[in-house]
Design an enzyme around this catalytic site. Structure first.
Site: not given
Length: 134
Positions: A15-17
């Site tokens: 996942t991203d931030q």
């Protein structure tokens, strides 16, 4: 059977931030679906490669509809579409735990000789398996 399903849980590293699955991480999910579709039919990628056959992707189309997020349990649906002289095609879809459609994809793969790097006809055991799919 043309269809197969397998579940995967989204890992934090995918996942991203914001906790949303990075778009490039859907390709490995679809690979899990294709590999498990074949394994369910008694075919191992590892054994194919040991016998000098690779199955690279030559075309893929992905349609992102909704985001998957960290810790979601995803169900990957893989469906055999067709097989031609050297190609095999699959449709794939990823669903959420609530059966909401998140992503769809179409893949075309080519049987390739690891020795020559050239396309080849599928081995007889693959042709037999595909012939008997309902």
């Amino acid at each position: 059977m043309k269809n197969h399903q397998v579940e995967v849980r989204v890992r934090y590293s995918e996942t991203d931030q914001m906790g949303v699955v990075y778009h490039g991480n859907y390709v490995p999910y679809f690979e899990i679906g294709r590999v498990e579709w074949l394994r369910n039919k008694g075919v191992s990628y590892k054994v194919m490669e040991e016998n000098g056959i690779a199955l690279p992707i030559v075309s893929m189309t992905i349609n992102y509809k909704k985001s998957a997020r960290y810790d979601d349990l995803l169900t990957i649906h893989t469906t055999f579409k067709r097989q031609t002289s050297v190609k095999i095609e699959f449709e794939c879809a990823i669903y959420s735990e609530t059966q909401e459609l998140l992503t769809t994809a179409d893949f075309v793969l080519v049987f390739v000789s690891l020795k020559t790097g050239r396309p080849i006809a599928p081995p007889d055991y693959i042709l037999e398996l595909l012939k008997n799919i309902d």
